[in-house]
Scaffold this motif. Sequence first.
Motif, PDB file in Angstrom:
ATOM      1  N   HIS A  11      21.263  10.093   9.272  1.00  0.00           N
ATOM      2  CA  HIS A  11      20.436  10.460  10.325  1.00  0.00           C
ATOM      3  C   HIS A  11      19.665  12.007   9.821  1.00  0.00           C
ATOM      4  O   HIS A  11      20.129  12.948   9.983  1.00  0.00           O
ATOM      5  CB  HIS A  11      20.784  10.593  11.726  1.00  0.00           C
ATOM      6  N   THR A  12      18.729  11.702   9.056  1.00  0.00           N
ATOM      7  CA  THR A  12      17.970  12.921   8.684  1.00  0.00           C
ATOM      8  C   THR A  12      17.071  13.481   9.466  1.00  0.00           C
ATOM      9  O   THR A  12      16.223  12.501  10.327  1.00  0.00           O
ATOM     10  CB  THR A  12      17.195  12.749   7.065  1.00  0.00           C
ATOM     11  N   PHE A  13      16.828  14.853   9.767  1.00  0.00           N
ATOM     12  CA  PHE A  13      15.773  15.093  10.346  1.00  0.00           C
ATOM     13  C   PHE A  13      15.247  16.522  10.089  1.00  0.00           C
ATOM     14  O   PHE A  13      16.202  17.275   9.167  1.00  0.00           O
ATOM     15  CB  PHE A  13      16.304  15.331  11.949  1.00  0.00           C
ATOM     16  N   CYS A  14      14.140  17.198  10.516  1.00  0.00           N
ATOM     17  CA  CYS A  14      13.587  18.285  10.013  1.00  0.00           C
ATOM     18  C   CYS A  14      14.118  19.629  10.570  1.00  0.00           C
ATOM     19  O   CYS A  14      14.514  19.395  11.873  1.00  0.00           O
ATOM     20  CB  CYS A  14      12.023  18.407  10.041  1.00  0.00           C
ATOM     21  N   LYS A  15      14.671  20.602   9.790  1.00  0.00           N
ATOM     22  CA  LYS A  15      15.377  21.717  10.243  1.00  0.00           C
ATOM     23  C   LYS A  15      14.373  22.155  11.125  1.00  0.00           C
ATOM     24  O   LYS A  15      14.795  23.461  12.065  1.00  0.00           O
ATOM     25  CB  LYS A  15      15.818  22.513   9.363  1.00  0.00           C
ATOM     26  N   VAL A  16      12.931  22.458  11.125  1.00  0.00           N
ATOM     27  CA  VAL A  16      12.031  23.109  11.798  1.00  0.00           C
ATOM     28  C   VAL A  16      11.958  22.607  13.057  1.00  0.00           C
ATOM     29  O   VAL A  16      11.838  23.035  14.152  1.00  0.00           O
ATOM     30  CB  VAL A  16      11.057  23.408  10.813  1.00  0.00           C
TER      31      VAL A  16
ATOM     32  N   VAL B 269       0.890  -1.053   0.083  1.00  0.00           N
ATOM     33  CA  VAL B 269      -0.150  -0.047   0.112  1.00  0.00           C
ATOM     34  C   VAL B 269       0.786   1.149   0.064  1.00  0.00           C
ATOM     35  O   VAL B 269       2.161   1.151   0.150  1.00  0.00           O
ATOM     36  CB  VAL B 269      -1.048  -0.013   1.024  1.00  0.00           C
ATOM     37  N   MET B 270       0.360   2.314  -0.387  1.00  0.00           N
ATOM     38  CA  MET B 270       0.900   3.806  -0.123  1.00  0.00           C
ATOM     39  C   MET B 270       0.519   4.396   1.003  1.00  0.00           C
ATOM     40  O   MET B 270      -0.362   4.714   1.381  1.00  0.00           O
ATOM     41  CB  MET B 270       0.578   4.752  -1.402  1.00  0.00           C
ATOM     42  N   HIS B 271       1.811   4.454   1.913  1.00  0.00           N
ATOM     43  CA  HIS B 271       1.881   5.209   3.068  1.00  0.00           C
ATOM     44  C   HIS B 271       2.336   6.404   2.950  1.00  0.00           C
ATOM     45  O   HIS B 271       3.151   6.718   2.195  1.00  0.00           O
ATOM     46  CB  HIS B 271       2.782   4.523   4.177  1.00  0.00           C
ATOM     47  N   CYS B 272       1.835   7.438   3.385  1.00  0.00           N
ATOM     48  CA  CYS B 272       2.014   8.853   3.622  1.00  0.00           C
ATOM     49  C   CYS B 272       2.467   9.257   5.057  1.00  0.00           C
ATOM     50  O   CYS B 272       1.972   8.757   5.940  1.00  0.00           O
ATOM     51  CB  CYS B 272       1.193   9.839   2.745  1.00  0.00           C
ATOM     52  N   GLY B 273       3.499  10.070   5.029  1.00  0.00           N
ATOM     53  CA  GLY B 273       3.964  10.462   6.387  1.00  0.00           C
ATOM     54  C   GLY B 273       4.807  11.647   6.454  1.00  0.00           C
ATOM     55  O   GLY B 273       5.127  12.287   5.256  1.00  0.00           O
ATOM     56  N   GLY B 274       5.418  11.951   7.589  1.00  0.00           N
ATOM     57  CA  GLY B 274       6.434  13.015   7.681  1.00  0.00           C
ATOM     58  C   GLY B 274       6.561  13.518   9.107  1.00  0.00           C
ATOM     59  O   GLY B 274       6.400  13.028   9.864  1.00  0.00           O
ATOM     60  N   CYS B 275       7.124  14.701   9.029  1.00  0.00           N
ATOM     61  CA  CYS B 275       7.646  15.104  10.553  1.00  0.00           C
ATOM     62  C   CYS B 275       6.291  15.988  11.125  1.00  0.00           C
ATOM     63  O   CYS B 275       5.208  16.225  10.792  1.00  0.00           O
ATOM     64  CB  CYS B 275       8.817  16.337  10.266  1.00  0.00           C
ATOM     65  N   HIS B 276       6.625  16.443  12.616  1.00  0.00           N
ATOM     66  CA  HIS B 276       5.507  17.233  13.077  1.00  0.00           C
ATOM     67  C   HIS B 276       4.960  18.371  12.466  1.00  0.00           C
ATOM     68  O   HIS B 276       3.748  18.635  12.481  1.00  0.00           O
ATOM     69  CB  HIS B 276       6.042  17.212  14.537  1.00  0.00           C
ATOM     70  N   CYS B 277       5.832  19.287  12.106  1.00  0.00           N
ATOM     71  CA  CYS B 277       5.195  20.546  11.242  1.00  0.00           C
ATOM     72  C   CYS B 277       4.905  20.362   9.946  1.00  0.00           C
ATOM     73  O   CYS B 277       4.509  21.342   9.526  1.00  0.00           O
ATOM     74  CB  CYS B 277       6.496  21.524  11.579  1.00  0.00           C
ATOM     75  N   ARG B 278       4.985  19.115   9.402  1.00  0.00           N
ATOM     76  CA  ARG B 278       4.612  19.161   8.157  1.00  0.00           C
ATOM     77  C   ARG B 278       5.532  19.594   7.057  1.00  0.00           C
ATOM     78  O   ARG B 278       5.019  19.709   5.821  1.00  0.00           O
ATOM     79  CB  ARG B 278       3.285  19.213   7.742  1.00  0.00           C
TER      80      ARG B 278
ATOM     81  N   PHE C 178      13.991  21.170   3.730  1.00  0.00           N
ATOM     82  CA  PHE C 178      13.950  21.322   5.342  1.00  0.00           C
ATOM     83  C   PHE C 178      14.590  20.307   5.938  1.00  0.00           C
ATOM     84  O   PHE C 178      14.426  19.941   7.087  1.00  0.00           O
ATOM     85  CB  PHE C 178      12.402  21.085   5.692  1.00  0.00           C
ATOM     86  N   LEU C 179      15.523  19.435   5.299  1.00  0.00           N
ATOM     87  CA  LEU C 179      16.144  18.451   5.838  1.00  0.00           C
ATOM     88  C   LEU C 179      17.461  18.812   6.261  1.00  0.00           C
ATOM     89  O   LEU C 179      18.350  19.641   5.520  1.00  0.00           O
ATOM     90  CB  LEU C 179      16.092  17.121   4.995  1.00  0.00           C
ATOM     91  N   THR C 180      18.022  18.196   7.194  1.00  0.00           N
ATOM     92  CA  THR C 180      19.558  18.265   7.501  1.00  0.00           C
ATOM     93  C   THR C 180      19.894  17.022   8.078  1.00  0.00           C
ATOM     94  O   THR C 180      19.189  16.304   8.214  1.00  0.00           O
ATOM     95  CB  THR C 180      19.843  19.289   8.678  1.00  0.00           C
ATOM     96  N   THR C 181      21.095  16.505   8.127  1.00  0.00           N
ATOM     97  CA  THR C 181      21.751  15.342   8.412  1.00  0.00           C
ATOM     98  C   THR C 181      22.846  15.303   9.472  1.00  0.00           C
ATOM     99  O   THR C 181      23.677  16.017   9.253  1.00  0.00           O
ATOM    100  CB  THR C 181      22.373  14.669   6.924  1.00  0.00           C
TER     101      THR C 181
ATOM    102  N   ILE D 141      12.364  16.522  14.095  1.00  0.00           N
ATOM    103  CA  ILE D 141      11.802  15.174  13.917  1.00  0.00           C
ATOM    104  C   ILE D 141      12.357  14.326  12.700  1.00  0.00           C
ATOM    105  O   ILE D 141      12.640  14.853  11.766  1.00  0.00           O
ATOM    106  CB  ILE D 141      10.307  15.030  13.756  1.00  0.00           C
ATOM    107  N   THR D 142      12.949  13.000  13.214  1.00  0.00           N
ATOM    108  CA  THR D 142      13.411  12.116  12.193  1.00  0.00           C
ATOM    109  C   THR D 142      12.377  11.398  11.848  1.00  0.00           C
ATOM    110  O   THR D 142      12.180  10.260  12.610  1.00  0.00           O
ATOM    111  CB  THR D 142      14.636  11.290  12.919  1.00  0.00           C
ATOM    112  N   SER D 143      11.913  11.536  10.603  1.00  0.00           N
ATOM    113  CA  SER D 143      10.939  10.822  10.139  1.00  0.00           C
ATOM    114  C   SER D 143      11.344   9.373   9.200  1.00  0.00           C
ATOM    115  O   SER D 143      10.565   8.565   8.927  1.00  0.00           O
ATOM    116  CB  SER D 143       9.741  11.782   9.499  1.00  0.00           C
ATOM    117  N   PHE D 144      12.429   9.755   8.923  1.00  0.00           N
ATOM    118  CA  PHE D 144      13.143   8.533   8.133  1.00  0.00           C
ATOM    119  C   PHE D 144      14.684   8.859   7.980  1.00  0.00           C
ATOM    120  O   PHE D 144      15.180  10.008   8.444  1.00  0.00           O
ATOM    121  CB  PHE D 144      12.644   8.684   6.746  1.00  0.00           C
TER     122      PHE D 144
END
Length: 137
Positions: free
Chosen positions: A74-79, A6-15, A61-64, A82-85
């Motif tokens: 280890h990628t996470f949102c700069k804002v 199936v196709m899952h969608c997702g992301g970080c807290h601030c979207r 919006f990613l930093t590593t 959250i590490t969503s992946f």
Amino acid sequence: MDSDLVMHCGGCHCRSVRWQVEAPSCVVAWECNCSDCYMRGNTHFIVPSEKFELLGNSKEFLTTYTFGTHTAKHTFCKVCGITSFYMPKSNPDGIAVTYKCVDPGTLSHVEVRKFDGRNWDSAHALTGIAACSKLPG
């Protein structure tokens, strides 16, 4: 586990970071106790990188963060932070998706297995985790 994709969608807290990933509705997620995963409390399932797609301008919006061998990215949102992946050391050809960052409604079951990241070499050999990022066939 269920092999119907199936196709899952997702992301970080601030979207700011959004993605989609093709994976079964029932997944095996890995709870790792390496120094990084343990501190973040990250539990993730692994997919082939070909099954994962960043959406829109998410890359902006990613930093590593890397450490040790620098194999894991280890990628996470700069804002929101959250590490969503991320790209795991165990599967540098795959993506580790934080299962709690998948939008509700597409994951029907998550089986959590332990990965002894503090004894990485033996855990990698014993668990079969390397196969998680391989395409079937």
